[in-house]
Design a protein around this motif. Structure first.
Motif, mmCIF file in Angstrom:
data_model
loop_
_atom_site.group_PDB
_atom_site.id
_atom_site.type_symbol
_atom_site.label_atom_id
_atom_site.label_comp_id
_atom_site.label_asym_id
_atom_site.label_seq_id
_atom_site.Cartn_x
_atom_site.Cartn_y
_atom_site.Cartn_z
ATOM 1 N N LEU A 15 0.841 -1.193 0.000
ATOM 2 C CA LEU A 15 0.000 0.000 0.000
ATOM 3 C C LEU A 15 0.879 1.246 0.000
ATOM 4 C CD1 LEU A 15 -2.775 -1.047 2.548
ATOM 5 C CD2 LEU A 15 -3.069 -0.687 0.093
ATOM 6 N N SER A 16 0.500 2.230 -0.801
ATOM 7 C CA SER A 16 1.348 3.401 -1.006
ATOM 8 C C SER A 16 0.576 4.692 -0.759
ATOM 9 C CB SER A 16 1.905 3.390 -2.436
ATOM 10 O OG SER A 16 2.484 4.619 -2.779
ATOM 11 N N THR A 17 1.114 5.550 0.110
ATOM 12 C CA THR A 17 0.501 6.858 0.332
ATOM 13 C C THR A 17 0.629 7.735 -0.906
ATOM 14 O OG1 THR A 17 2.570 7.619 1.341
ATOM 15 C CG2 THR A 17 0.867 6.811 2.830
ATOM 16 N N ALA A 18 1.698 7.557 -1.651
ATOM 17 C CA ALA A 18 1.896 8.362 -2.866
ATOM 18 C C ALA A 18 0.796 8.076 -3.886
ATOM 19 C CB ALA A 18 3.270 8.079 -3.464
ATOM 20 N N ARG A 19 0.446 6.810 -4.025
ATOM 21 C CA ARG A 19 -0.611 6.465 -4.981
ATOM 22 C C ARG A 19 -1.979 6.919 -4.464
ATOM 23 N NH1 ARG A 19 0.291 3.247 -9.287
ATOM 24 N NH2 ARG A 19 2.370 2.356 -9.531
ATOM 25 N N LEU A 20 -2.187 6.834 -3.169
ATOM 26 C CA LEU A 20 -3.439 7.334 -2.604
ATOM 27 C C LEU A 20 -3.593 8.831 -2.868
ATOM 28 C CD1 LEU A 20 -3.463 5.407 0.802
ATOM 29 C CD2 LEU A 20 -5.135 5.152 -1.042
ATOM 30 N N GLU A 21 -2.520 9.555 -2.700
ATOM 31 C CA GLU A 21 -2.559 10.994 -2.962
ATOM 32 C C GLU A 21 -2.827 11.271 -4.442
ATOM 33 O OE1 GLU A 21 0.219 15.010 -2.457
ATOM 34 O OE2 GLU A 21 0.982 13.039 -1.829
ATOM 35 N N ALA A 22 -2.181 10.507 -5.315
ATOM 36 C CA ALA A 22 -2.392 10.712 -6.749
ATOM 37 C C ALA A 22 -3.845 10.427 -7.135
ATOM 38 C CB ALA A 22 -1.442 9.811 -7.538
ATOM 39 N N ASN A 23 -4.409 9.391 -6.554
ATOM 40 C CA ASN A 23 -5.816 9.078 -6.842
ATOM 41 C C ASN A 23 -6.739 10.189 -6.367
ATOM 42 O OD1 ASN A 23 -5.094 6.586 -7.932
ATOM 43 N ND2 ASN A 23 -5.392 5.488 -5.995
ATOM 44 N N ASP A 62 -3.816 17.015 9.426
ATOM 45 C CA ASP A 62 -2.529 17.200 8.769
ATOM 46 C C ASP A 62 -1.885 15.884 8.337
ATOM 47 O OD1 ASP A 62 -2.074 16.266 11.255
ATOM 48 O OD2 ASP A 62 -0.637 17.809 11.862
ATOM 49 N N ASN A 63 -2.453 14.754 8.741
ATOM 50 C CA ASN A 63 -1.902 13.459 8.311
ATOM 51 C C ASN A 63 -2.939 12.680 7.496
ATOM 52 O OD1 ASN A 63 -3.543 13.112 10.532
ATOM 53 N ND2 ASN A 63 -2.382 11.391 11.367
ATOM 54 N N LEU A 64 -3.508 13.355 6.533
ATOM 55 C CA LEU A 64 -4.594 12.793 5.732
ATOM 56 C C LEU A 64 -4.203 11.477 5.073
ATOM 57 C CD1 LEU A 64 -7.304 12.891 4.207
ATOM 58 C CD2 LEU A 64 -6.204 14.400 2.526
ATOM 59 N N TYR A 65 -3.051 11.426 4.434
ATOM 60 C CA TYR A 65 -2.703 10.249 3.630
ATOM 61 C C TYR A 65 -2.321 9.048 4.493
ATOM 62 C CZ TYR A 65 -2.841 13.782 0.020
ATOM 63 O OH TYR A 65 -3.262 14.795 -0.800
ATOM 64 N N SER A 66 -1.741 9.281 5.647
ATOM 65 C CA SER A 66 -1.467 8.148 6.542
ATOM 66 C C SER A 66 -2.761 7.595 7.112
ATOM 67 C CB SER A 66 -0.523 8.586 7.671
ATOM 68 O OG SER A 66 -1.123 9.589 8.474
ATOM 69 N N LEU A 67 -3.755 8.449 7.345
ATOM 70 C CA LEU A 67 -5.068 7.969 7.786
ATOM 71 C C LEU A 67 -5.754 7.173 6.687
ATOM 72 C CD1 LEU A 67 -6.285 11.203 9.621
ATOM 73 C CD2 LEU A 67 -5.730 9.021 10.716
ATOM 74 N N LEU A 116 -4.206 5.508 4.391
ATOM 75 C CA LEU A 116 -3.470 4.250 4.300
ATOM 76 C C LEU A 116 -3.945 3.268 5.368
ATOM 77 C CD1 LEU A 116 -0.946 2.938 2.798
ATOM 78 C CD2 LEU A 116 0.331 3.579 4.842
ATOM 79 N N THR A 117 -4.174 3.763 6.588
ATOM 80 C CA THR A 117 -4.650 2.895 7.672
ATOM 81 C C THR A 117 -6.045 2.361 7.361
ATOM 82 O OG1 THR A 117 -3.347 4.153 9.271
ATOM 83 C CG2 THR A 117 -5.125 2.778 10.129
ATOM 84 N N ALA A 118 -6.930 3.233 6.875
ATOM 85 C CA ALA A 118 -8.277 2.784 6.520
ATOM 86 C C ALA A 118 -8.225 1.742 5.403
ATOM 87 C CB ALA A 118 -9.131 3.976 6.094
ATOM 88 N N ALA A 119 -7.329 1.953 4.428
ATOM 89 C CA ALA A 119 -7.177 0.984 3.338
ATOM 90 C C ALA A 119 -6.660 -0.347 3.862
ATOM 91 C CB ALA A 119 -6.222 1.540 2.280
ATOM 92 N N GLU A 120 -5.746 -0.312 4.822
ATOM 93 C CA GLU A 120 -5.201 -1.554 5.376
ATOM 94 C C GLU A 120 -6.264 -2.328 6.137
ATOM 95 O OE1 GLU A 120 -1.289 -3.121 7.876
ATOM 96 O OE2 GLU A 120 -1.562 -0.981 7.461
ATOM 97 N N VAL A 121 -7.107 -1.630 6.885
ATOM 98 C CA VAL A 121 -8.195 -2.302 7.598
ATOM 99 C C VAL A 121 -9.145 -2.972 6.612
ATOM 100 C CG1 VAL A 121 -10.229 -1.941 9.056
ATOM 101 C CG2 VAL A 121 -8.074 -0.821 9.632
ATOM 102 N N ALA A 122 -9.585 -2.221 5.606
ATOM 103 C CA ALA A 122 -10.502 -2.784 4.613
ATOM 104 C C ALA A 122 -9.855 -3.922 3.842
ATOM 105 C CB ALA A 122 -10.968 -1.687 3.658
ATOM 106 N N GLY A 123 -8.582 -3.751 3.467
ATOM 107 C CA GLY A 123 -7.893 -4.798 2.712
ATOM 108 C C GLY A 123 -7.704 -6.065 3.509
#
Length: 864
Positions: A234-242, A685-690, A692-699
């Protein structure tokens, strides 16, 4: 080729017959290929007698001399006693001579008979179990002479049988203990607990037990390996790009250009991820749009003063103009309206004002309409961001989900239905206003002040105007109905064992404004999970047992229209194939608190996952410690605005919705034209790490449900829910008995469900995990539990949300409890026939769920 030798048990037959005495026997046939010697006999328990020394010392003539000796052999048997045919002995010796090159070793009696009909002939050999050739030629000896009668030793036979059973039992125990040990080691590997021993995929061993060769096979991915693989990919960079795909765009309204453009982008992304299949689902729905002129809220006193004329509107509101005195009803809940009634304030013909929160806008409007209101206004809840006070949110007032003009039916383009509409349409004009407009409106009202618990939101709060006041509010709504085509986009990774069983991950795509938090975050997580899981399957040898579907919904702002139409279109199959829906909408609205809504079947899985996911606020801790041990008490009931709601309450599919927010400080721009990426990042201020965590839970939830042999659905949680409900009924027992009724049948049904759940758990524990047929049957019984709590005695068209725990209507356990508690307040206010029907619906729905959980009809407990 024409001769056939046959041996059979029985006494020797006389070889002579009319016209055949003294004939020479035909030569014995050659033994069959591959089976030397005499033909096989079924009389394996009666071997030929051993040869006597005198015969072994006989002459060794060639096979060619055998025919010449036939006459001598017959003469040599002249002294045989009566009952022993001379030709039998001679023929036997002749056969032995021909077969063993004239070297007789042993023999027995047989008879020769020639077939006169046809070319084929045969030699029939009758082995006699009770006769034995004795002595030399010319020395007659009866078969039974000198031979003791056979004795059967029963005791020895018993000993042999017992010994065989003991050996069988010992072998079984050794095999079982060996298998059990291997299974326990694998289980520890599967759930990540304890130390597990990694063994090769397949290996062969030599006869001396030493490993001889290892055969390469597919890589085995145990659950800890798969979990770590997901986390690392899982990548925060890709989440941000999306998420940045929505930047610079003002609206993604369902069915319009930007919504369709985003749908095309998601379709292309799914294809680039090499999903097994990607497709679109089209629906033609009726939506509501703002009219050519803006809606208006006007204060009428000595003249008219425009309070507000916003761009935002409430979908499915009734169009028109109404006028009435303003009355404030707090959150618009039933208990709030009860307090107004206690104040002796009439609400008939009034325009009700309420603040957002606690329940949905559609529920607030429905409650106001029941009180006789002619219109309704709603303003946003409190926020620490003062900029939000001037913004007006969008919303919808349909007390339901899906297209309200095809209730219970799918809105496919090839279908035609009569002109019907949902009973959940409000039938009164509804409009949202800003907090600033609400404050000005309260300033114009001169009636009683609000109750103390109502005043924390806006200063100067008033319940209504005084009796002498002439002030009223005029509400004008100009919304128009439109027909639009919407697209749902799907991609699937097919399972390798049960492709027709699947978990669905979904996110809303449309929004009235930029929708960064409302739709952007969920869509970004959906795309990232599709990429990562596909990569794990295509490149890292993960073989999911069941399928994973990724879904992008349209028209979610109007009340989960896209998702509901899909459920209605495939209602006959989805409840039997989809076993979990994971909602990704609004996964990040803050950072301080965690909001969870889920079916009880998924509580245990969700708890396990949270204890394996790091807390974004503290990398040394996990989410499980953050939510605490009593997190279930904080689970938020699903509402109509959550896309997961129709999956649970309409289709009976277990659901989970997980996200971050700030309790008491809501994200004020949700549903407004200012729901931008900049405002969302300002909120946390930590939008993308949050994300990423939500994506990890769902995944992790999705992968665990497709990885394990057994579905991770905890049926015991519903047993706990039913027991908790039963405990709430104890204090009303006396009131029920006074009416001549009893709650015992309801209690018995709950007990039946508990026993059925215990029986299923035992069946699972005692089953063979490697038996796919048994495992599938057990999993199906578990996944149908949610569906079985949909009351089968109601029409899905008239009562779409039939779930007795999470549905809406008088059939629910919540409604039953409210009616029973009303008995203690005012018995005459309770309709006895309605109460009886509620008890019957609850009892037999629970009993039906228990019967379905048991499995086969002959295993059900039909006593209640």
């Amino acid at each position: 080729m024409g001769n056939r030798a046959r041996l059979r048990l029985g006494r020797a037959h006389t070889c002579s017959r009319p016209g055949g005495a003294g004939r020479a026997a035909p030569p014995a046939p050659p033994p069959p290929e591959g089976r030397p010697g005499l033909p096989r006999t079924r009389a394996a328990a009666n071997p030929l007698p051993p040869a006597r020394p005198a015969e072994n010392a006989g002459s060794r003539e060639s096979t060619a001399a055998c025919p010449a000796r036939t006459a001598a052999l017959l003469q040599g048997t002249a002294g045989a006693p009566a009952g022993v045919p001379r030709c039998g002995i001679a023929a036997l010796r002749l056969a032995r001579c021909a077969q063993f090159s004239g070297e007789p070793t042993s023999y027995t009696r047989f008879s020769i008979a020639r077939q006169t009909d046809g070319d084929n002939s045969h030699v029939e050999m009758n082995l006699a179990a009770d006769e034995e050739e004795g002595g030399e030629i010319g020395r007659p000896e009866h078969l039974h002479a000198g031979m003791p009668p056979p004795r059967r030793n029963g005791k020895n036979l018993c000993f042999v049988i017992i010994a065989a059973l003991l050996l069988l039992l010992i072998g079984f125990l050794i095999g079982y203990l060996s298998y059990r040990g291997r299974t326990q080691r694998v289980n520890r590997c599967l759930d990540g607990s304890g130390n597990c021993e990694m063994t090769p995929t397949a290996s062969y061993f030599s006869d001396d037990g030493m490993e001889e060769e290892e055969v390469p096979g597919p890589r085995i991915l145990y659950w800890p390996d798969l979990r770590n693989m997901l986390s690392s990919k899982l990548s925060t960079a890709r989440l941000e790009a999306n998420l940045r795909q929505r930047e610079g765009k003002n609206s993604f309204e369902a069915g319009k250009v930007e919504d369709e453009s985003t749908a095309s982008y998601i379709h292309d992304q799914f294809t680039s991820f090499r999903l097994d299949d990607v497709w679109n689902d089209e629906h033609y729905v009726r939506l509501q749009d703002k009219g050519s002129s803006k809606n208006q809220v006007v204060i009428v006193e000595d003249g008219e003063e425009v309070l507000e004329s916003p761009d935002a509107y409430v979908a499915y509101s009734k169009s028109g103009t109404v006028t009435g005195k303003p009355i404030y009803a707090n959150y618009g809940r039933k208990e709030d309206f009860q307090k107004i009634r206690n104040m002796r304030v009439s609400m008939d013909g009034a325009i009700i004002i309420f603040r957002a929160g606690k329940i949905t806008l559609a529920e607030k409007v429905a409650n106001a309409r029941k009180e006789g209101a002619v219109g309704a206004l709603m303003y946003p809840g409190p926020s620490n961001d003062r900029r939000a006070d001037s913004y007006v949110p969008f919303g919808h007032a349909h007390l339901g989900t899906g297209d309200p003009y095809t209730p219970g039916f799918p809105s496919f383009n090839h279908t035609q239905f009569p002109p019907v509409e949902s009973s959940g349409l409000p039938q009164i004009p509804v409009q949202t206003i800003s907090r600033e407009a609400a404050a000005r409106l309260f300033g114009k009202m001169d009636g009683d002040k609000c109750l103390q618990e109502w005043t924390a939101d806006i200063l100067g709060c008033k319940v209504t105007v005084s009796s002498s006041s002439k002030m009223t509010v005029k509400l004008t709504v100009n919304n128009v109905m439109v027909d639009r085509k919407i697209l749902n986009i799907f991609g699937v990774i097919k399972g390798f064992e049960e492709p027709d069983r699947y978990v669905v991950l979904g996110a809303q795509r449309d929004s009235w404004g930029p929708g960064a938090a409302k739709a952007g975050v969920g869509t970004a997580i959906l795309l990232e999970l599709a990429r990562v899981i596909s990569d794990v399957v295509k490149n890292d040898d993960y073989k999911p047992r069941r399928s994973i579907i990724f879904a992008s919904w349209s028209a979610g702002e109007y009340g989960a229209v896209g998702a509901t139409e899909w459920l209605e279109g495939y209602s006959t199959t989805l409840h039997a194939k989809a076993f979990t829906y994971i909602n990704l909408d609004t996964a990040v609205l803050g950072s301080k608190d965690i909001k969870i809504s889920a079916s009880p079947l998924l509580y245990s899985l969700l708890e396990t996952v949270m204890r394996r996911v790091k807390d974004p606020a503290n990398a040394l801790d996990n989410l499980g410690n953050r939510v605490g041990l009593d997190w279930i008490k904080k689970v938020v009931p699903l509402d109509l605005d959550n896309t997961a709601y129709p999956f649970l309450a309409y289709s009976g599919i277990p659901v989970v919705s997980f996200g971050f927010y700030d309790e008491g400080d809501e994200y004020a721009f949700l549903g407004t034209t200012e729901d931008t990426l900049a405002n969302l990042k300002r909120k946390t201020d930590n939008l993308y790490s949050l994300m990423l965590t939500a994506a990890e839970v769902a995944g992790q939830i999705a992968l665990r449900l497709t990885h394990d042999h057994e579905l991770f659905l905890d049926i015991d949680r519903y047993s706990d829910e039913l027991l908790s409900f039963q405990e709430k009924l104890w204090h009303v027992n006396a009131n029920v008995k006074e009416l001549g009724l009893t709650l015992n049948w309801l209690y018995f049904a709950r007990g039946d469900f508990q026993r059925a759940a215990d029986a299923l758990r035992r069946d699972i524990e005692n089953s063979d995990r490697e038996n796919r047929i048994v495992r599938r049957a057990l999993n199906d019984r578990m996944m149908k539990v949610e569906y079985d709590f949909l009351s089968p005695y109601l029409s899905p068209k008239d009562t779409p949300f039939r779930h007795i725990f999470f549905g809406r209507g008088k059939h629910t356990l919540k409604s039953l409890l409210e009616n029973l508690e009303q008995l203690a307040v005012n018995k005459t206010s309770v309709d006895l026939n309605e109460l009886k029907e509620q008890l019957a619906l609850a009892t037999w729905t629970i009993k039906g769920a228990a019967n379905a959980l048991v499995g086969d009809i002959w295993n059900t407990d039909n006593e209640i």
